[in-house]
Motif scaffolding. Structure first.
Motif, PDB file in Angstrom:
ATOM      1  N   VAL A 225       7.008  -1.112  -2.221  1.00  0.00           N
ATOM      2  CA  VAL A 225       6.187  -1.775  -1.198  1.00  0.00           C
ATOM      3  C   VAL A 225       5.632  -3.069  -1.775  1.00  0.00           C
ATOM      4  O   VAL A 225       5.083  -3.065  -2.888  1.00  0.00           O
ATOM      5  N   VAL A 226       5.796  -4.152  -1.042  1.00  0.00           N
ATOM      6  CA  VAL A 226       5.224  -5.445  -1.423  1.00  0.00           C
ATOM      7  C   VAL A 226       3.987  -5.673  -0.560  1.00  0.00           C
ATOM      8  O   VAL A 226       4.071  -5.626   0.669  1.00  0.00           O
ATOM      9  N   ILE A 227       2.858  -5.894  -1.200  1.00  0.00           N
ATOM     10  CA  ILE A 227       1.604  -6.121  -0.478  1.00  0.00           C
ATOM     11  C   ILE A 227       1.283  -7.608  -0.558  1.00  0.00           C
ATOM     12  O   ILE A 227       0.933  -8.116  -1.631  1.00  0.00           O
ATOM     13  N   LEU A 228       1.418  -8.310   0.557  1.00  0.00           N
ATOM     14  CA  LEU A 228       1.165  -9.743   0.554  1.00  0.00           C
ATOM     15  C   LEU A 228      -0.327 -10.013   0.380  1.00  0.00           C
ATOM     16  O   LEU A 228      -1.162  -9.139   0.583  1.00  0.00           O
ATOM     17  N   SER A 229      -0.636 -11.226   0.020  1.00  0.00           N
ATOM     18  CA  SER A 229      -2.028 -11.587  -0.258  1.00  0.00           C
ATOM     19  C   SER A 229      -2.859 -11.599   1.020  1.00  0.00           C
ATOM     20  O   SER A 229      -2.490 -12.223   2.010  1.00  0.00           O
ATOM     21  N   SER A 230      -3.966 -10.895   0.980  1.00  0.00           N
ATOM     22  CA  SER A 230      -4.944 -10.884   2.066  1.00  0.00           C
ATOM     23  C   SER A 230      -6.240 -10.296   1.526  1.00  0.00           C
ATOM     24  O   SER A 230      -6.202  -9.335   0.748  1.00  0.00           O
TER      25      SER A 230
ATOM     26  N   SER B 164       5.880   4.992   3.930  1.00  0.00           N
ATOM     27  CA  SER B 164       6.516   6.099   3.223  1.00  0.00           C
ATOM     28  C   SER B 164       7.597   6.760   4.068  1.00  0.00           C
ATOM     29  O   SER B 164       8.635   7.192   3.549  1.00  0.00           O
ATOM     30  N   ALA B 165       7.355   6.822   5.379  1.00  0.00           N
ATOM     31  CA  ALA B 165       8.337   7.428   6.277  1.00  0.00           C
ATOM     32  C   ALA B 165       9.646   6.646   6.305  1.00  0.00           C
ATOM     33  O   ALA B 165      10.706   7.203   6.631  1.00  0.00           O
ATOM     34  N   ARG B 166       9.591   5.374   5.929  1.00  0.00           N
ATOM     35  CA  ARG B 166      10.811   4.548   5.868  1.00  0.00           C
ATOM     36  C   ARG B 166      11.585   4.779   4.575  1.00  0.00           C
ATOM     37  O   ARG B 166      12.647   4.234   4.392  1.00  0.00           O
TER      38      ARG B 166
ATOM     39  N   GLU C 181      11.322  -4.390   5.618  1.00  0.00           N
ATOM     40  CA  GLU C 181      10.707  -4.020   6.891  1.00  0.00           C
ATOM     41  C   GLU C 181       9.222  -4.367   6.798  1.00  0.00           C
ATOM     42  O   GLU C 181       8.555  -4.014   5.822  1.00  0.00           O
ATOM     43  N   VAL C 182       8.718  -5.058   7.806  1.00  0.00           N
ATOM     44  CA  VAL C 182       7.342  -5.551   7.786  1.00  0.00           C
ATOM     45  C   VAL C 182       6.436  -4.631   8.605  1.00  0.00           C
ATOM     46  O   VAL C 182       6.760  -4.268   9.743  1.00  0.00           O
ATOM     47  N   ILE C 183       5.306  -4.260   8.025  1.00  0.00           N
ATOM     48  CA  ILE C 183       4.277  -3.490   8.725  1.00  0.00           C
ATOM     49  C   ILE C 183       2.998  -4.326   8.745  1.00  0.00           C
ATOM     50  O   ILE C 183       2.539  -4.784   7.696  1.00  0.00           O
TER      51      ILE C 183
END
Length: 314
Positions: free
Chosen positions: A208-213, A201-203, A183-185
């Motif tokens: 959690v995967v944190i993409l590069s930014s 967290s509610a999901r 699921e993407v946020i």
């Protein structure tokens, strides 16, 4: 024009100490470590005035709307080279000048596809730099999490839309291959991180995967604390997040990347034209596992993962 550039640069350097404009999308406190690495690169390339170079840091403090006026300020100050970090910063610098050399530190963009350079070997304009648009990282982060958490079946992906869809598409493909529901946020500014983690967290994800930014790399301590507060393991590009308490990081060495940028800046200050200075890719990569965090999360990191890591924090 290309032939005249080195003479103009040399004449400018003879008159005064060089000024480098550092256009950073995060907080100024973090920018200092990047600048130190750039200066190391200047030393490495043999730039004689490396210690005297003046850095003008313009940090947007996590607000992307500030980048354009900050870039304009650097142009007005007639800096010798601009070093923008992040796709949005490169775009802001590109829009502000077609004359001042730009040496990018961009870990998200395809430089050709984004219109920053004509080709990797011959950039052709006033922009060159170190770019990393490796979609393989999206696959690798999920693979490593799956190795650490064999029961991994669902994960949340934090994504900054300004970085484009390359990484996102890669991690989605990895999720399909590894049978992990994603699921993407969307996160558009550092101020959205707390709500982003609460929403994640509610999901009730397994990870959690944190993409590069640059948004995610700008305040490592904040992200690590948010992840720990929500009791969720994370995988990310940024080693500082793992060192600050995040579970895992894998990607280019940020110190190594900015050191590369420094060598390229040094070449330009020595007379090279950015149009003829090939784009570079990161050359040093690292994987960091925070074993202390793993234990706090109730995870047992497999020995294969620990042996493969460049750094294990206990």
């Amino acid at each position: 024009m290309a032939g005249a550039w080195p003479l103009a640069v040399r004449a400018q350097q003879a008159a005064r100490v060089a000024q480098i404009g550092f256009l950073y999308p995060g907080v100024a406190a973090v920018a200092s470590t990047r600048i130190a690495a750039i200066r190391e690169g200047l030393h490495a390339i043999g730039y004689v005035d490396a210690d005297r170079v003046e850095f003008l840091t313009r940090a947007s403090e996590g607000d992307p709307t500030k980048l354009a006026p900050l870039a304009a300020d650097l142009i007005e100050r007639k800096v010798d080279v601009i070093v923008p970090a992040s796709p949005l910063a490169v775009r802001a610098a590109q829009s502000a000048t077609s004359i001042i050399p730009i040496v990018a530190a961009d870990l998200e963009s395809d430089p050709v596809g984004s219109g920053f350079v004509a080709s990797l070997a011959h950039p052709g304009g006033n922009i060159t730099g170190v770019f990393s648009d490796f979609p393989e990282f999206g696959m690798k982060w999920l693979q490593l999490l799956k190795e650490a958490i064999p029961t991994l079946s669902n994960a949340v992906v934090l994504w900054d839309p300004s970085t484009g869809s390359l990484q996102l598409n890669a991690v989605k493909a990895a999720g399909h291959l590894l049978n992990v529901k994603l699921e993407v946020i969307e996160i558009r500014a550092i101020a959205e991180m707390k709500l982003g983690f609460q929403t994640a967290s509610a999901r009730r994800p397994d990870a959690v995967v944190i993409l590069s930014s640059p948004i995610f790399g700008t305040d490592p301590k904040l992200i690590a604390e948010l992840a720990l507060a929500q009791h969720v393991p994370i995988a990310t590009l940024f080693p500082d997040i793992a060192r600050a308490g995040g579970f895992m990081a894998y990607g280019p060495s940020l110190v190594g990347t900015f050191r590369q940028v420094g060598t390229m800046v040094g070449k330009i200050l020595q007379g090279f034209h950015p149009a003829d200075l090939p784009v570079e890719r990161p050359t040093k990569f690292e994987m960091i596992i925070n074993l202390k965090t793993a234990k706090a999360l109730g995870l047992t990191a497999p020995q294969t993962l620990l042996v493969a890591a460049d750094e294990v924090i206990e």
